[in-house]
Design a protein around this motif. Structure first.
Motif, PDB file in Angstrom:
ATOM      1  N   ARG A  92     148.568-115.144  42.400  1.00  0.00           N
ATOM      2  CA  ARG A  92     147.640-116.543  42.854  1.00  0.00           C
ATOM      3  C   ARG A  92     148.061-117.855  41.676  1.00  0.00           C
ATOM      4  NH1 ARG A  92     142.313-115.356  45.609  1.00  0.00           N
ATOM      5  NH2 ARG A  92     142.021-112.926  46.076  1.00  0.00           N
ATOM      6  N   ALA A  93     148.058-117.198  40.623  1.00  0.00           N
ATOM      7  CA  ALA A  93     148.663-118.074  39.740  1.00  0.00           C
ATOM      8  C   ALA A  93     150.087-118.597  40.467  1.00  0.00           C
ATOM      9  CB  ALA A  93     148.470-117.630  38.689  1.00  0.00           C
ATOM     10  N   LEU A 113     154.266-121.911  42.979  1.00  0.00           N
ATOM     11  CA  LEU A 113     155.357-121.989  44.176  1.00  0.00           C
ATOM     12  C   LEU A 113     155.367-123.283  45.451  1.00  0.00           C
ATOM     13  CD1 LEU A 113     156.246-118.563  44.924  1.00  0.00           C
ATOM     14  CD2 LEU A 113     157.522-120.128  43.094  1.00  0.00           C
ATOM     15  N   ASN A 114     153.454-123.225  45.613  1.00  0.00           N
ATOM     16  CA  ASN A 114     153.047-124.765  46.163  1.00  0.00           C
ATOM     17  C   ASN A 114     153.350-125.760  45.889  1.00  0.00           C
ATOM     18  OD1 ASN A 114     152.454-122.546  48.188  1.00  0.00           O
ATOM     19  ND2 ASN A 114     150.378-122.840  47.752  1.00  0.00           N
ATOM     20  N   THR A 132     158.499-105.832  44.715  1.00  0.00           N
ATOM     21  CA  THR A 132     158.013-106.303  46.062  1.00  0.00           C
ATOM     22  C   THR A 132     156.516-106.041  46.407  1.00  0.00           C
ATOM     23  OG1 THR A 132     160.104-104.132  46.817  1.00  0.00           O
ATOM     24  CG2 THR A 132     158.115-103.806  48.381  1.00  0.00           C
ATOM     25  N   PRO A 133     155.674-104.936  45.784  1.00  0.00           N
ATOM     26  CA  PRO A 133     154.252-105.446  46.200  1.00  0.00           C
ATOM     27  C   PRO A 133     153.275-107.944  45.163  1.00  0.00           C
ATOM     28  CG  PRO A 133     154.418-104.256  44.528  1.00  0.00           C
ATOM     29  CD  PRO A 133     155.614-104.148  45.268  1.00  0.00           C
ATOM     30  N   LEU A 134     155.237-107.530  44.250  1.00  0.00           N
ATOM     31  CA  LEU A 134     154.188-109.404  44.285  1.00  0.00           C
ATOM     32  C   LEU A 134     154.795-110.194  45.220  1.00  0.00           C
ATOM     33  CD1 LEU A 134     153.531-111.511  41.695  1.00  0.00           C
ATOM     34  CD2 LEU A 134     156.113-111.237  41.451  1.00  0.00           C
ATOM     35  N   LYS A 135     156.055-110.068  46.121  1.00  0.00           N
ATOM     36  CA  LYS A 135     156.252-110.129  47.159  1.00  0.00           C
ATOM     37  C   LYS A 135     155.237-110.485  47.970  1.00  0.00           C
ATOM     38  CE  LYS A 135     160.026-112.874  49.243  1.00  0.00           C
ATOM     39  NZ  LYS A 135     159.261-112.343  50.118  1.00  0.00           N
ATOM     40  N   GLN A 160     150.976-114.034  51.125  1.00  0.00           N
ATOM     41  CA  GLN A 160     149.696-113.985  51.380  1.00  0.00           C
ATOM     42  C   GLN A 160     148.855-114.951  50.527  1.00  0.00           C
ATOM     43  OE1 GLN A 160     147.281-110.821  49.764  1.00  0.00           O
ATOM     44  NE2 GLN A 160     144.984-111.985  50.347  1.00  0.00           N
ATOM     45  N   TYR A 161     149.352-115.804  49.240  1.00  0.00           N
ATOM     46  CA  TYR A 161     149.302-116.903  49.489  1.00  0.00           C
ATOM     47  C   TYR A 161     149.488-118.041  49.722  1.00  0.00           C
ATOM     48  CZ  TYR A 161     146.049-113.191  47.697  1.00  0.00           C
ATOM     49  OH  TYR A 161     144.595-112.513  46.538  1.00  0.00           O
TER      50      TYR A 161
END
Length: 310
Positions: free
Chosen positions: A234-235, A240-241, A263-266, A271-272
């Motif tokens: 989320r942070a 990145l946005n 992999t799970p971080l990507k 998603q966010y």
């Protein structure tokens, strides 16, 4: 005559130093203990003595040095170290002290920013100019590079990714004095606390044990990782946005888990993040390890004198 650079990374226990040519080839590397006695007052003299001795031993001419870059564990501006708690420094005139003793240009930067620049310069296979670097260890550190330049900020606090406030049903006190900073939940220390809370007792003492339990199918360890990654994603997605960088680089002890973490971080970042970014994030593990700081400190010399244009 091939011009050379020195990069220095000051840590709480050791000071790492390295000699480079202007293309980024490391020619020599050494280290000395960090002497924090009397609030670190002797550190500049000890670094100067070490540099002079090393150059003499290796028959290197100090006249070939373009400059020295120094990464420091704390906020810095162009002239002074604003604060380095582990060293005992406050408004410490490190640049002036080093330049007076060596008669060589010196540039200062935060150690996490130095690591980010090192990864930009020599860690990627591509020549990039915009990266976000996040390091996950005891805390969460970071460096933001835009158009090849480190973002230090008006108050020498640019890239303090670990202190992005997060929402949580519980309250955790951060070392900075605030509550519920990202590093309270997204660091190795935060992940351990989450895991032990889920277990109701202290069952792990480092993140390697958590990833080992995940590999064995432990559901609580998997939940601890999922919770930690959600806070981080989320942070980081917000960054990145905002910046839309070319690359996101993850360093520090937690990243050593490799794909079990990345992999799970990507997946969570996809998603966010904004739809235009989601699915296109270039994410990699830091490549330079403990040498990133000396590489980046040396590169900051090139930035400062604008010798190269990469």
């Amino acid at each position: 005559m091939q011009k050379k650079l020195i990069g220095i990374d000051i840590g709480g226990t050791t000071i790492k130093m390295a000699l480079f040519d202007a293309t980024g080839t490391m020619l020599d590397k050494w280290q000395i203990p960090t002497n924090t006695e009397a609030n670190g007052v002797s550190i500049p003299d000890e670094m100067v003595a070490s540099i002079k001795k090393r150059l003499a031993d290796k028959k290197q001419d100090s006249g070939e040095l373009l400059g020295i870059g120094i990464g420091v564990p704390g906020p810095v501006d162009d002239l002074v170290v604003k604060r380095a708690v582990n060293l005992g420094w406050s408004d410490f005139p490190l640049k002036q002290l080093m330049e007076k003793r060596l008669n060589i240009p010196v540039v200062l930067l935060n150690d996490a920013n130095a690591a980010a620049l090192g990864e930009l310069w020599q860690g990627s296979a591509d020549q990039l100019r915009d990266i976000v670097f996040v390091t996950l260890g005891t805390g969460v550190g970071g460096g933001i590079i835009v158009d090849g330049k480190i973002l230090n900020g008006r108050h020498a606090s640019g890239g303090e990714i670990g202190h992005i406030p997060v929402q949580s049903e519980e309250t955790r006190l951060c070392g900075c004095g605030n509550t519920n900073c990202l590093e309270c939940y997204g660091s190795a220390k935060g992940m351990l606390k989450t895991m032990n809370q889920l277990a109701g007792e202290e069952v792990v003492s480092n993140t390697k044990e958590i990833f080992a339990l995940i590999a064995q199918g432990d559901s609580r360890a998997q939940e601890a990782l999922t919770i930690t990654i959600d806070y981080l994603a989320r942070a980081i997605a917000g960054i990145l946005n905002t910046l839309d960088p070319e690359e996101l680089v993850m360093g520090g002890g937690v990243s050593e888990a490799g794909e079990a973490f990345l992999t799970p971080l990507k997946t969570a970042l996809d998603q966010y993040t904004f739809p235009q970014i989601s699915g296109h994030i270039q994410l990699r593990k830091a490549a330079l390890g403990n040498d990133a700081g000396v590489y980046g400190a040396a590169y900051q010399v090139l930035n400062a004198i604008e010798v190269v244009n990469v």
